[in-house]
Write a protein that holds these residues in place. Structure first.
Motif, PDB file in Angstrom:
ATOM      1  N   ARG A  86     -24.927 -82.367 -14.431  1.00 57.76           N
ATOM      2  CA  ARG A  86     -26.355 -83.179 -14.236  1.00 57.76           C
ATOM      3  C   ARG A  86     -27.393 -82.261 -14.243  1.00 57.76           C
ATOM      4  N   THR A  87     -27.318 -80.862 -14.717  1.00 57.57           N
ATOM      5  CA  THR A  87     -28.414 -80.152 -14.682  1.00 57.57           C
ATOM      6  C   THR A  87     -29.614 -80.500 -15.823  1.00 57.57           C
ATOM      7  N   GLU A  88     -29.083 -80.899 -16.994  1.00 56.96           N
ATOM      8  CA  GLU A  88     -30.019 -81.546 -17.787  1.00 56.96           C
ATOM      9  C   GLU A  88     -30.772 -82.569 -17.575  1.00 56.96           C
ATOM     10  N   GLY A  89     -30.002 -83.657 -17.005  1.00 57.07           N
ATOM     11  CA  GLY A  89     -30.541 -84.910 -16.496  1.00 57.07           C
ATOM     12  C   GLY A  89     -31.653 -84.528 -15.428  1.00 57.07           C
ATOM     13  N   LEU A  90     -31.378 -83.779 -14.467  1.00 49.67           N
ATOM     14  CA  LEU A  90     -32.182 -83.482 -13.393  1.00 49.67           C
ATOM     15  C   LEU A  90     -33.530 -83.000 -13.988  1.00 49.67           C
ATOM     16  N   ARG A  91     -33.282 -82.025 -14.887  1.00 49.12           N
ATOM     17  CA  ARG A  91     -34.634 -81.503 -15.446  1.00 49.12           C
ATOM     18  C   ARG A  91     -35.758 -82.607 -15.981  1.00 49.12           C
ATOM     19  N   GLY A  92     -34.929 -83.935 -16.302  1.00 51.18           N
ATOM     20  CA  GLY A  92     -35.876 -84.720 -16.974  1.00 51.18           C
ATOM     21  C   GLY A  92     -36.642 -85.692 -16.039  1.00 51.18           C
ATOM     22  N   LEU A  93     -36.258 -85.531 -14.433  1.00 50.39           N
ATOM     23  CA  LEU A  93     -36.599 -86.372 -13.427  1.00 50.39           C
ATOM     24  C   LEU A  93     -38.147 -86.022 -13.358  1.00 50.39           C
ATOM     25  N   SER A  94     -38.692 -87.252 -12.718  1.00 46.92           N
ATOM     26  CA  SER A  94     -40.224 -86.972 -12.427  1.00 46.92           C
ATOM     27  C   SER A  94     -40.433 -87.871 -11.021  1.00 46.92           C
ATOM     28  N   VAL A  95     -39.439 -87.532 -10.207  1.00 46.90           N
ATOM     29  CA  VAL A  95     -39.236 -88.149  -8.808  1.00 46.90           C
ATOM     30  C   VAL A  95     -39.582 -87.143  -7.658  1.00 46.90           C
ATOM     31  N   PRO A  96     -40.515 -87.449  -6.586  1.00 48.15           N
ATOM     32  CA  PRO A  96     -40.469 -86.430  -5.840  1.00 48.15           C
ATOM     33  C   PRO A  96     -38.982 -86.379  -4.964  1.00 48.15           C
ATOM     34  N   ALA A  97     -38.627 -85.033  -5.055  1.00 50.32           N
ATOM     35  CA  ALA A  97     -37.195 -84.668  -4.504  1.00 50.32           C
ATOM     36  C   ALA A  97     -37.214 -83.590  -3.380  1.00 50.32           C
ATOM     37  N   LEU A  98     -36.441 -83.802  -2.641  1.00 51.31           N
ATOM     38  CA  LEU A  98     -36.151 -82.733  -1.503  1.00 51.31           C
ATOM     39  C   LEU A  98     -34.492 -82.623  -1.446  1.00 51.31           C
TER      40      LEU A  98
END
Length: 278
Positions: free
Chosen positions: A210-222
């Motif tokens: 999921r690395t590439e998909g995660l790079r496209g996120l714009s959600v606050p994350a912890l």
């Protein structure tokens, strides 16, 4: 309570007052919703959240994908399907979006949910997880514990839970044998299905990185991870945090692959801080 979502039955439980910030808790491999401690959930409720926990497919009182014919292969599914289960449960609850918290495999499902349904995820918290099965690989001892033959009865299930806690638990914190014993017995009494856990494990192994998909996120994350986790090593957490733009990484020395009681207030506070921004 039970819901029909994404073509399956999901058993779930809701905590907190209506109007609280909605939080979805997703548990890990073979773990039922009762593995989320009610005391930890209580801390989230006290900080203004309405919380749902649920049994993933193939565990607990949700649908099990047991073949009708013993010689037939079990139905196959991926973590993406489990993410869609979560979105379907949110539909039943009337939640257009929610703060999503996942532990271990649950973190993987939470990541997949954020990638597949970005508008549904207000914030993402990934605990002791990884963006892919090749990142943060388990130690030999931890993998041996994970893949050991299934216990044959209730006493064996309890003994296995205690032994696994010794192998993958948190070396920096006292092991709560009484709590582990009670939880393992309750889980056995609710539903004991090692084959379901095996199917979940196959879903993890067959799912794409999921690395590439995660790079496209714009959600606050912890991202929360134990520095002494032998099952999903720290690399899994750092890789997750590195992939998500702006993600905060919170690590704890002495924490393994579990949720140590002394860290519950710290984790709950960090999640509450994140959701207040989401």
């Amino acid at each position: 309570m039970r819901a029909t979502a994404n073509g399956i039955e999901i058993c779930y439980e809701v905590f907190g007052e209506p109007g609280g910030r909605p939080v979805v808790l997703i548990m890990g491999l073979g773990a039922q919703m009762i593995s989320w401690p009610e005391e930890f959930i209580g801390l989230l409720v006290e900080s203004g959240h309405r919380v749902v926990r649920f049994d993933n497919r193939d565990v607990g009182l949700s649908t099990h994908f047991t073949p009708a014919d013993g010689d037939a292969p079990a139905p196959s599914y991926l973590l993406d399907d489990m993410a869609d289960d979560t979105a379907g449960l949110m539909d039943v609850l009337g939640w257009e979006s929610a703060h999503v918290v996942g532990a271990s495999m649950g973190g993987m499902i939470a990541q997949a949910l954020a990638i597949r349904h970005p508008a549904r995820v207000r914030t993402l918290t990934s605990i002791m997880s990884t963006p892919g099965p090749r990142v943060g690989r388990a130690t030999e001892e931890a993998m041996a514990a994970l893949t050991a033959p299934a216990p044959q009865d209730r006493d064996g299930a309890i003994a296995r839970a205690i032994e696994n806690a010794r192998v993958i638990g948190s070396p920096g914190y006292e092991m709560e044998v009484e709590r582990i014993t009670r939880l393992a017995g309750e889980a056995y009494d609710r539903a004991f299905d090692p084959a379901g856990t095996a199917r979940q494990f196959i879903a993890i192994r067959r799912s794409a990185d999921r690395t590439e998909g995660l790079r496209g996120l714009s959600v606050p994350a912890l991202v929360i991870h134990g520095e002494d986790d032998p099952l999903v090593t720290l690399e899994g957490g750092t890789a997750t945090a590195d992939a998500i733009p702006g993600a905060k990484l919170l690590t704890f020395p002495g924490m393994g692959h579990d949720l140590p009681r002394p860290l519950w207030p710290v984790m709950a506070e960090a999640i509450a801080e994140l959701t207040s921004r989401g």
